[in-house]
Design a protein around this motif. Sequence first.
Motif, PDB file in Angstrom:
ATOM      1  N   UNK A   1       0.855  -1.206   0.000  1.00  0.00           N
ATOM      2  CA  UNK A   1       0.000   0.000   0.000  1.00  0.00           C
ATOM      3  C   UNK A   1       0.887   1.250   0.000  1.00  0.00           C
ATOM      4  N   UNK A   2       1.561   1.514  -1.129  1.00  0.00           N
ATOM      5  CA  UNK A   2       2.521   2.634  -1.142  1.00  0.00           C
ATOM      6  C   UNK A   2       1.876   3.999  -0.862  1.00  0.00           C
ATOM      7  N   UNK A   3       0.562   4.110  -1.145  1.00  0.00           N
ATOM      8  CA  UNK A   3      -0.107   5.419  -0.957  1.00  0.00           C
ATOM      9  C   UNK A   3      -0.598   5.629   0.477  1.00  0.00           C
ATOM     10  N   UNK A   4      -0.627   4.567   1.272  1.00  0.00           N
ATOM     11  CA  UNK A   4      -1.250   4.656   2.595  1.00  0.00           C
ATOM     12  C   UNK A   4      -0.472   5.604   3.519  1.00  0.00           C
ATOM     13  N   UNK A   5      -1.193   6.510   4.152  1.00  0.00           N
ATOM     14  CA  UNK A   5      -0.568   7.403   5.136  1.00  0.00           C
ATOM     15  C   UNK A   5      -0.864   6.829   6.518  1.00  0.00           C
ATOM     16  N   UNK A   6       0.173   6.395   7.198  1.00  0.00           N
ATOM     17  CA  UNK A   6      -0.026   5.769   8.512  1.00  0.00           C
ATOM     18  C   UNK A   6       0.213   6.808   9.603  1.00  0.00           C
ATOM     19  N   UNK A   7      -0.756   6.881  10.533  1.00  0.00           N
ATOM     20  CA  UNK A   7      -0.581   7.767  11.706  1.00  0.00           C
ATOM     21  C   UNK A   7       0.084   6.958  12.801  1.00  0.00           C
ATOM     22  N   UNK A   8       1.042   7.546  13.468  1.00  0.00           N
ATOM     23  CA  UNK A   8       1.734   6.834  14.544  1.00  0.00           C
ATOM     24  C   UNK A   8       1.635   7.607  15.849  1.00  0.00           C
ATOM     25  N   UNK A   9       1.700   6.870  16.951  1.00  0.00           N
ATOM     26  CA  UNK A   9       1.999   7.533  18.213  1.00  0.00           C
ATOM     27  C   UNK A   9       3.394   7.060  18.618  1.00  0.00           C
ATOM     28  N   UNK A  10       4.105   7.931  19.285  1.00  0.00           N
ATOM     29  CA  UNK A  10       5.483   7.608  19.649  1.00  0.00           C
ATOM     30  C   UNK A  10       5.510   7.244  21.133  1.00  0.00           C
TER      31      UNK A  10
ATOM     32  N   UNK B   1     -13.316   1.701   9.421  1.00  0.00           N
ATOM     33  CA  UNK B   1     -14.113   2.200   8.290  1.00  0.00           C
ATOM     34  C   UNK B   1     -13.714   1.506   6.983  1.00  0.00           C
ATOM     35  N   UNK B   2     -12.786   0.562   7.078  1.00  0.00           N
ATOM     36  CA  UNK B   2     -12.312  -0.239   5.929  1.00  0.00           C
ATOM     37  C   UNK B   2     -11.630   0.617   4.851  1.00  0.00           C
ATOM     38  N   UNK B   3     -11.185   1.815   5.221  1.00  0.00           N
ATOM     39  CA  UNK B   3     -10.372   2.567   4.248  1.00  0.00           C
ATOM     40  C   UNK B   3      -8.971   1.941   4.198  1.00  0.00           C
ATOM     41  N   UNK B   4      -8.640   1.170   5.213  1.00  0.00           N
ATOM     42  CA  UNK B   4      -7.444   0.325   5.154  1.00  0.00           C
ATOM     43  C   UNK B   4      -7.843  -1.090   5.578  1.00  0.00           C
ATOM     44  N   UNK B   5      -7.492  -2.070   4.743  1.00  0.00           N
ATOM     45  CA  UNK B   5      -7.729  -3.480   5.078  1.00  0.00           C
ATOM     46  C   UNK B   5      -6.399  -4.225   4.959  1.00  0.00           C
ATOM     47  N   UNK B   6      -6.059  -5.029   5.971  1.00  0.00           N
ATOM     48  CA  UNK B   6      -4.693  -5.553   6.064  1.00  0.00           C
ATOM     49  C   UNK B   6      -4.394  -6.791   5.201  1.00  0.00           C
ATOM     50  N   UNK B   7      -4.735  -6.753   3.926  1.00  0.00           N
ATOM     51  CA  UNK B   7      -4.407  -7.887   3.057  1.00  0.00           C
ATOM     52  C   UNK B   7      -4.546  -7.489   1.603  1.00  0.00           C
ATOM     53  N   UNK B   8      -3.754  -8.114   0.747  1.00  0.00           N
ATOM     54  CA  UNK B   8      -3.875  -7.896  -0.700  1.00  0.00           C
ATOM     55  C   UNK B   8      -3.399  -9.161  -1.402  1.00  0.00           C
ATOM     56  N   UNK B   9      -4.307  -9.811  -2.120  1.00  0.00           N
ATOM     57  CA  UNK B   9      -3.934 -11.027  -2.851  1.00  0.00           C
ATOM     58  C   UNK B   9      -3.376 -12.092  -1.917  1.00  0.00           C
TER      59      UNK B   9
END
Length: 365
Positions: free
Chosen positions: A163-172, A262-270
């Motif tokens: 998911x190269x386009x995915x913007x991941x939010x992190x907490x540190x 909200x399924x804007x990110x789902x943890x699998x592809x193929x």
Amino acid sequence: MWDVIVVGAGPAGTAASKRCAEYGLNTLLLEKRKLPRDKVCDGMVMGPVAHTLIKQEFGDIPKNILSKPYYLSGYMFHVPGIGSQKLDNLTPLAWRRDLDYWMNQKAQAKGVEIWQASRVTGLRLKEQGFSVEIEQDKQKSELEARFVVGADGATSIVRKFLFPELKVRYSQIYQECHQGELDLDKKYYHWFYPVEYAPLNFGAHHKGDFIIIDVGGGLGQIKQFLIWVKNFLAKNYNFDISQKPVWRGGCLEPVMYKQVTSYTFSPAKGNALLVGDAGCLPMPVSGEGISPGIKSGLLAADSIIRAIESGEQPDRIYLTKVEGIISVFKEIYPRFKGISEETKAGGHSLPEVLRDAYHSTLRMF
Ligand SMILES: Cc1cc2nc3c(=O)[nH]c(=O)nc-3n(C[C@H](O)[C@H](O)[C@H](O)COP(=O)(O)OP(=O)(O)OC[C@H]3O[C@@H](n4cnc5c(N)ncnc54)[C@H](O)[C@@H]3O)c2cc1C
């Protein structure tokens, strides 16, 4: 060609690889670091799911992996200037380095091939699966696998390739380990929410002969807050502010509950499945990641096995199975938001809100 390549030898990857190997799949577990490796973590095996899964998959946790007081009685939530609340919940307290290595060895005994000091640097889709690029001792090489499980933690490279386009939010989260004792009940993990610094918060607990301090929040704010935390602990709980930590380390955690529910990110592809922190699956509120890691790792392995048997798409099977975890997120997420709402409203009921939110996390997972 490998049947399955699992990337990352934490709880999620270890559980996934072990189950694949038990089924008879030719399974390779790649870990970028030398094993045993350290992981910034409190090592609390928190909810009933974590206990049950570890026991069922790996056996009883050996006592030498636990650290004094071996079992925490539970958690205390402190809101300075407002009050405290207690939540009893028996929680084994482990050293992650030893816990994970013990699980690695159990997986190896079931036939998993483990390559340590082997960093995945690339992933390419092929007609029959994937080509996985690895780096070992500065030498690059390519491996092939039918299925890939990305279990490579919060900043997962497998996730970035999928998911190269995915913007991941992190907490540190920043952790320090000090010699000594605080004037705090040693049998509890103490979570502090100073309202004026929200959403920054911190935790403190005893582990063996050490005091562990966790400071968490948004990127870039931790350093200043840590100074305040140490002064606060010195003033109120007898912390020796002059001493240097015996160990310190930082870590990121994905904060993707909104995108996951909200399924804007789902943890699998193929044929590639993401588990544990790589799949953005640590629990809201508690940040517990061991049990969702093991659970999602096992679900990924089961999905691969069913795909082989039925010819169905593994990502579809996995996304249906992982819905059990996501539905728990959906129930807990409003409570997570409730903490910030109560904080904004002045925090007068915050100790109770925190305890109840935490309790619901433990009850459901
Ligand atoms: C301060 C702190 C305290 C915490 N306390 C708790 C707690 O008490 N209880 C709890 O349940 N959870 C806790 N968590 C969360 C928990 O640590 C994580 O959720 C959990 O470790 C996730 O497991 P995992 O297997 O998904 O990933 P990890 O344990 O992070 O394992 C990922 C592995 O992948 C390897 N890797 C990464 N990139 C590559 C690559 N390119 N190639 C090969 N290998 C790679 C890494 O070296 C690592 O070994 C805490 C987190 C933090 C930050």
